[in-house]
Design a protein around this motif. Sequence first.
Motif, PDB file in Angstrom:
ATOM      1  N   LYS A   4       0.802  -1.210   0.000  1.00  0.00           N
ATOM      2  CA  LYS A   4       0.000   0.000   0.000  1.00  0.00           C
ATOM      3  C   LYS A   4       0.847   1.277   0.000  1.00  0.00           C
ATOM      4  N   PRO A   5       0.311   2.338  -0.598  1.00  0.00           N
ATOM      5  CA  PRO A   5       0.982   3.636  -0.499  1.00  0.00           C
ATOM      6  C   PRO A   5       0.751   4.246   0.880  1.00  0.00           C
ATOM      7  N   VAL A   6       1.560   5.239   1.214  1.00  0.00           N
ATOM      8  CA  VAL A   6       1.357   5.997   2.447  1.00  0.00           C
ATOM      9  C   VAL A   6       1.293   7.476   2.078  1.00  0.00           C
ATOM     10  N   GLN A   7       0.555   8.236   2.883  1.00  0.00           N
ATOM     11  CA  GLN A   7       0.491   9.674   2.674  1.00  0.00           C
ATOM     12  C   GLN A   7       1.156  10.359   3.847  1.00  0.00           C
ATOM     13  N   LEU A   8       2.121  11.230   3.544  1.00  0.00           N
ATOM     14  CA  LEU A   8       2.849  11.958   4.569  1.00  0.00           C
ATOM     15  C   LEU A   8       2.018  13.135   5.072  1.00  0.00           C
ATOM     16  N   THR A  66       7.740  -2.097   1.383  1.00  0.00           N
ATOM     17  CA  THR A  66       6.675  -1.587   2.227  1.00  0.00           C
ATOM     18  C   THR A  66       7.253  -0.387   2.965  1.00  0.00           C
ATOM     19  N   VAL A  67       6.473   0.684   3.122  1.00  0.00           N
ATOM     20  CA  VAL A  67       6.967   1.961   3.641  1.00  0.00           C
ATOM     21  C   VAL A  67       6.531   2.160   5.088  1.00  0.00           C
ATOM     22  N   LEU A  68       7.493   2.560   5.923  1.00  0.00           N
ATOM     23  CA  LEU A  68       7.216   2.924   7.314  1.00  0.00           C
ATOM     24  C   LEU A  68       7.613   4.375   7.537  1.00  0.00           C
ATOM     25  N   VAL A  69       6.736   5.140   8.192  1.00  0.00           N
ATOM     26  CA  VAL A  69       6.999   6.548   8.488  1.00  0.00           C
ATOM     27  C   VAL A  69       7.334   6.661   9.971  1.00  0.00           C
ATOM     28  N   HIS A  70       8.545   7.141  10.275  1.00  0.00           N
ATOM     29  CA  HIS A  70       8.982   7.289  11.659  1.00  0.00           C
ATOM     30  C   HIS A  70       8.580   8.655  12.205  1.00  0.00           C
ATOM     31  N   ASP A  71       8.438   8.740  13.535  1.00  0.00           N
ATOM     32  CA  ASP A  71       7.992   9.977  14.179  1.00  0.00           C
ATOM     33  C   ASP A  71       8.911  11.157  13.900  1.00  0.00           C
ATOM     34  N   ASP A  72      10.196  10.904  13.680  1.00  0.00           N
ATOM     35  CA  ASP A  72      11.146  11.993  13.410  1.00  0.00           C
ATOM     36  C   ASP A  72      11.139  12.424  11.940  1.00  0.00           C
ATOM     37  N   GLY A  73      10.243  11.863  11.138  1.00  0.00           N
ATOM     38  CA  GLY A  73      10.132  12.236   9.730  1.00  0.00           C
ATOM     39  C   GLY A  73      10.887  11.337   8.774  1.00  0.00           C
ATOM     40  N   ARG A  74      11.782  10.504   9.294  1.00  0.00           N
ATOM     41  CA  ARG A  74      12.500   9.590   8.399  1.00  0.00           C
ATOM     42  C   ARG A  74      11.542   8.535   7.863  1.00  0.00           C
ATOM     43  N   LEU A  75      11.857   8.062   6.677  1.00  0.00           N
ATOM     44  CA  LEU A  75      11.103   6.977   6.057  1.00  0.00           C
ATOM     45  C   LEU A  75      12.008   5.766   5.958  1.00  0.00           C
ATOM     46  N   GLN A  76      11.411   4.614   6.089  1.00  0.00           N
ATOM     47  CA  GLN A  76      12.130   3.348   5.974  1.00  0.00           C
ATOM     48  C   GLN A  76      11.329   2.459   5.034  1.00  0.00           C
ATOM     49  N   ILE A  77      12.034   1.756   4.149  1.00  0.00           N
ATOM     50  CA  ILE A  77      11.369   0.705   3.391  1.00  0.00           C
ATOM     51  C   ILE A  77      11.983  -0.623   3.784  1.00  0.00           C
ATOM     52  N   LEU A  78      11.151  -1.633   3.822  1.00  0.00           N
ATOM     53  CA  LEU A  78      11.577  -3.016   4.000  1.00  0.00           C
ATOM     54  C   LEU A  78      11.205  -3.739   2.714  1.00  0.00           C
ATOM     55  N   GLU A  88      16.569  -3.256   3.741  1.00  0.00           N
ATOM     56  CA  GLU A  88      15.989  -1.963   4.091  1.00  0.00           C
ATOM     57  C   GLU A  88      16.757  -0.832   3.434  1.00  0.00           C
ATOM     58  N   ALA A  89      16.085   0.341   3.361  1.00  0.00           N
ATOM     59  CA  ALA A  89      16.710   1.598   2.955  1.00  0.00           C
ATOM     60  C   ALA A  89      15.995   2.707   3.717  1.00  0.00           C
ATOM     61  N   TRP A  90      16.658   3.862   3.848  1.00  0.00           N
ATOM     62  CA  TRP A  90      16.149   4.976   4.642  1.00  0.00           C
ATOM     63  C   TRP A  90      16.180   6.274   3.841  1.00  0.00           C
ATOM     64  N   SER A  91      15.226   7.161   4.142  1.00  0.00           N
ATOM     65  CA  SER A  91      15.177   8.484   3.535  1.00  0.00           C
ATOM     66  C   SER A  91      14.962   9.524   4.629  1.00  0.00           C
ATOM     67  N   SER A  92      15.683  10.634   4.529  1.00  0.00           N
ATOM     68  CA  SER A  92      15.513  11.744   5.483  1.00  0.00           C
ATOM     69  C   SER A  92      14.919  12.974   4.815  1.00  0.00           C
ATOM     70  N   ASP A  93      14.516  12.857   3.545  1.00  0.00           N
ATOM     71  CA  ASP A  93      13.986  14.025   2.824  1.00  0.00           C
ATOM     72  C   ASP A  93      12.645  13.721   2.160  1.00  0.00           C
ATOM     73  N   GLN A  94      11.790  13.048   2.881  1.00  0.00           N
ATOM     74  CA  GLN A  94      10.423  12.733   2.448  1.00  0.00           C
ATOM     75  C   GLN A  94      10.381  11.891   1.178  1.00  0.00           C
ATOM     76  N   GLY A  95      11.384  11.018   1.037  1.00  0.00           N
ATOM     77  CA  GLY A  95      11.373  10.042  -0.034  1.00  0.00           C
ATOM     78  C   GLY A  95      12.019  10.473  -1.335  1.00  0.00           C
ATOM     79  N   ARG A  96      12.611  11.662  -1.375  1.00  0.00           N
ATOM     80  CA  ARG A  96      13.243  12.116  -2.628  1.00  0.00           C
ATOM     81  C   ARG A  96      14.571  11.412  -2.890  1.00  0.00           C
ATOM     82  N   THR A  97      15.301  11.085  -1.811  1.00  0.00           N
ATOM     83  CA  THR A  97      16.542  10.317  -1.942  1.00  0.00           C
ATOM     84  C   THR A  97      16.546   9.233  -0.869  1.00  0.00           C
ATOM     85  N   TRP A  98      17.312   8.147  -1.150  1.00  0.00           N
ATOM     86  CA  TRP A  98      17.316   6.989  -0.261  1.00  0.00           C
ATOM     87  C   TRP A  98      18.735   6.486  -0.065  1.00  0.00           C
ATOM     88  N   SER A  99      18.983   5.918   1.110  1.00  0.00           N
ATOM     89  CA  SER A  99      20.253   5.224   1.350  1.00  0.00           C
ATOM     90  C   SER A  99      20.308   3.996   0.459  1.00  0.00           C
TER      91      SER A  99
END
Length: 188
Positions: A4-8, A66-78, A88-99
């Motif tokens: 599923k998608p997520v909405q920030l 699958t996308v997880l939204v953390h309380d500090d604003g970071r995003l994680q995908i599994l 996994e990968a992580w994003s700190s800019d609302q999904g524009r770039t990823w680790s």
Amino acid sequence: IKNKPVQLANGTIISPSSTEAFRQGPKSKPVDFWQAHLELSTDGGQAWTKVGPLADPGRANVIQPTVLVHDDGRLQILCRSLVGRIQEAWSSDQGRTWSAIGPTELPNPDSGIDAVKLRDGRFLLVYNHSDAQGLDRRVLNVAVSSDGRRWDAALVLENHAGEFSYPAVIQSADGLVHVTYTWQRKRI
């Protein structure tokens, strides 16, 4: 797109996606070539921007994020992978770039997963917890995490001969968690 998608909070919709292809390998044998990417919309789904494919230096061949939204604003995908571990990968800019894609502690036999953020702030993951080679989908598990990194076993949904796969999970308005999955490739 499996999950599923997520909405920030800012309205951006993030839709996890992937491609599955085959490429010529050694001795002209086809080999799996999987890549995860995300699709972002800032206008309610009218237009979409593709982000990725994500860097996969370990060649885990990931799909079905699958996308997880953390309380500090970071995003994680599994992600499902071909290397016996959920990646996994992580994003700190609302999904524009990823680790770059990297392994988690969770075993997985190349099988679909899904996760959701619960209202109490924890994350819940449904997956096949097996490090057996091949498609060992006899055991379907639920794990929970407060940080998305360390996962604790919570429940075994299935544990017997057969196949239990392709889970989907949501939490409804009444607080209940609902899990669906393929049962024996015969029904949901």
